[in-house]
Scaffold this active site. Structure first.
Site, PDB file in Angstrom:
ATOM      1  N   GLU A   1      -2.216  -0.405  -8.612  1.00 38.18           N
ATOM      2  CA  GLU A   1      -3.670  -0.340  -8.520  1.00 38.18           C
ATOM      3  C   GLU A   1      -4.115   1.106  -8.333  1.00 38.18           C
ATOM      4  OE1 GLU A   1      -5.509  -2.980  -5.680  1.00 38.18           O
ATOM      5  OE2 GLU A   1      -3.877  -4.428  -5.883  1.00 38.18           O
ATOM      6  N   ASP A  46      -0.313  -0.453  -4.525  1.00 38.65           N
ATOM      7  CA  ASP A  46      -1.712  -0.027  -4.536  1.00 38.65           C
ATOM      8  C   ASP A  46      -1.786   1.372  -3.948  1.00 38.65           C
ATOM      9  OD1 ASP A  46      -4.421   0.337  -4.379  1.00 38.65           O
ATOM     10  OD2 ASP A  46      -4.819  -1.344  -3.046  1.00 38.65           O
ATOM     11  N   ASP A  95      -9.418  -0.752  -9.709  1.00 39.20           N
ATOM     12  CA  ASP A  95      -9.994  -1.382  -8.523  1.00 39.20           C
ATOM     13  C   ASP A  95     -11.231  -0.590  -8.112  1.00 39.20           C
ATOM     14  OD1 ASP A  95     -10.615  -2.527  -6.109  1.00 39.20           O
ATOM     15  OD2 ASP A  95      -8.691  -2.149  -5.156  1.00 39.20           O
ATOM     16  N   LYS A  99       0.859  -1.173   0.000  1.00 43.43           N
ATOM     17  CA  LYS A  99       0.000   0.000   0.000  1.00 43.43           C
ATOM     18  C   LYS A  99       0.903   1.232   0.000  1.00 43.43           C
ATOM     19  CE  LYS A  99      -4.196  -1.895   0.739  1.00 43.43           C
ATOM     20  NZ  LYS A  99      -5.406  -1.594  -0.037  1.00 43.43           N
ATOM     21  N   LYS A 146     -13.343  -7.530  -6.484  1.00 39.98           N
ATOM     22  CA  LYS A 146     -13.716  -7.860  -5.111  1.00 39.98           C
ATOM     23  C   LYS A 146     -15.212  -8.186  -5.130  1.00 39.98           C
ATOM     24  CE  LYS A 146     -10.376  -4.887  -2.686  1.00 39.98           C
ATOM     25  NZ  LYS A 146      -9.674  -4.192  -3.778  1.00 39.98           N
TER      26      LYS A 146
END
Length: 345
Positions: A206, A180, A231, A150, A258
């Site tokens: 991402e 991400d 995403d 992240k 997701k």
């Protein structure tokens, strides 16, 4: 006759987990329980407050309505729940569970037989430089060959330095690196940041910028030196026409699905079908569900036969998760038949 009830559950993080949107210490989730004379089914409605399109004041009221109208059947209910993707996912899972001879064996396969595994990425949360470096070291020691970091909350140069230090020690063939940004980059700075990140031979990034900036994202995907994965961009895009148009307009290198955020298995499959038709690659990620939701996603993902590392390593994040056969070992997710489920609300 099927009886349906719903239940709220708060998952507690073992330690605060940071993204560019903030730090999480707890995670709210909901369960739908279906009961018939012969069996019982359970599904998880994995809402993410502040991100899910169904983060709405009437969320619990909609769950209550679903349970009161369960006689309508799955197909009709899913159509009524187009604006509630996490409830769609929970309902699909609950019906699948109800129909199964084993409440948690939803998609029987070599995976659920313990004879095969799923390659997954190791997730490194935002935090201080020392904390992030420790997580990376731990993931590598644990046998992960794909690590997702992240980024976007601490100093960008510090993040670059962390990536540089990894690449000094581990080549691309040793460790696949994904990052991400959770939409953290400003549009005017995004391309330059992508260029700097690309120096470290990353697999992908991402969501570099916020969603809904379609023209900017399309331009980025056209000229980027680093493959881009959409995403958050997919959240709230419900109709088939809009899904296809989004992919056709932006032309990303990857999309990340997701199920709790994009309409369960059926909604995710629509995205996959469109993506493959446009030569866009994809992978599946959990959305901080408990082991109940993660189990459903993992079993379904295995049936898709996608060899890329999937984002399914979140089961160990919580202190009060439910005991399950899901085990992470050497960068893969296994189904350990020696471990029985303990699901108590």
């Amino acid at each position: 006759m099927i009886k349906a009830t719903y239940h709220k559950y708060i998952l507690d993080f073992k330690r605060p987990s940071g993204t560019s949107r903030g730090v999480m210490t707890t995670k709210e989730t909901w369960f739908i329980i279906l009961e018939s004379d012969a069996s019982k089914g359970v599904g998880e409605c994995g809402i993410l407050r502040g991100l899910s399109i169904d983060d709405r004041p009437d969320y619990e009221a909609k769950l209550k309505w679903v349970c009161q109208n369960i006689i309508l059947g799955l197909e009709t209910l899913l159509a009524e729940l187009i604006e509630f993707p996490s409830i769609q996912f929970g309902l699909e899972t609950a019906f699948k569970s109800l129909e199964s001879t084993d409440q948690f064996q939803l998609f029987p396969s070599k995976f659920t037989q313990g004879a095969d595994n799923i390659s997954i990425n190791g997730l490194v949360w935002m935090g201080s430089e020392n904390y992030m470096r420790k997580q990376i070291k731990d993931k590598i020691s644990a046998g992960f060959h794909c690590i997702k970091l992240k980024i976007g909350a601490i100093d960008f140069q510090t993040e670059l330095d962390i990536l540089k230090s990894i690449r000094k020690e581990f080549s691309v063939s040793d460790i696949e690196l994904r990052v991400d940004a959770n939409g953290a980059f400003l549009p005017e700075e995004a391309l330059e940041k992508l260029k700097r990140l690309s120096e470290y031979q990353l697999h992908s990034i991402e969501q570099p910028i916020k969603p809904k900036l379609f023209d900017v994202m399309a331009q980025l995907c056209e000229v980027t030196p680093l493959p881009i994965a959409l995403d958050e961009e997919l959240i709230g895009v419900c109709s088939e026409d809009k899904k296809y148009k989004l992919l056709q307009t932006i032309k990303p290198q990857y999309i990340i699905l997701k199920p709790s955020l994009v309409g369960g298995f059926s909604g995710s499959q629509q995205w996959i079908d469109f993506a493959e038709g446009l030569n866009v690659n994809w992978w599946i990620t959990s959305a901080l569900e408990s082991n109940v939701g993660l189990n459903a996603i993992a079993q379904w993902t295995y049936t898709l036969k996608n060899s890329m590392p999937q984002g399914l390593g979140t089961g160990s994040l919580f202190t009060n998760n439910f005991l399950s056969p899901l085990k992470v070992k050497n960068g893969t997710l296994h189904y350990d038949l020696k471990q029985h489920w303990k699901f108590n609300l």
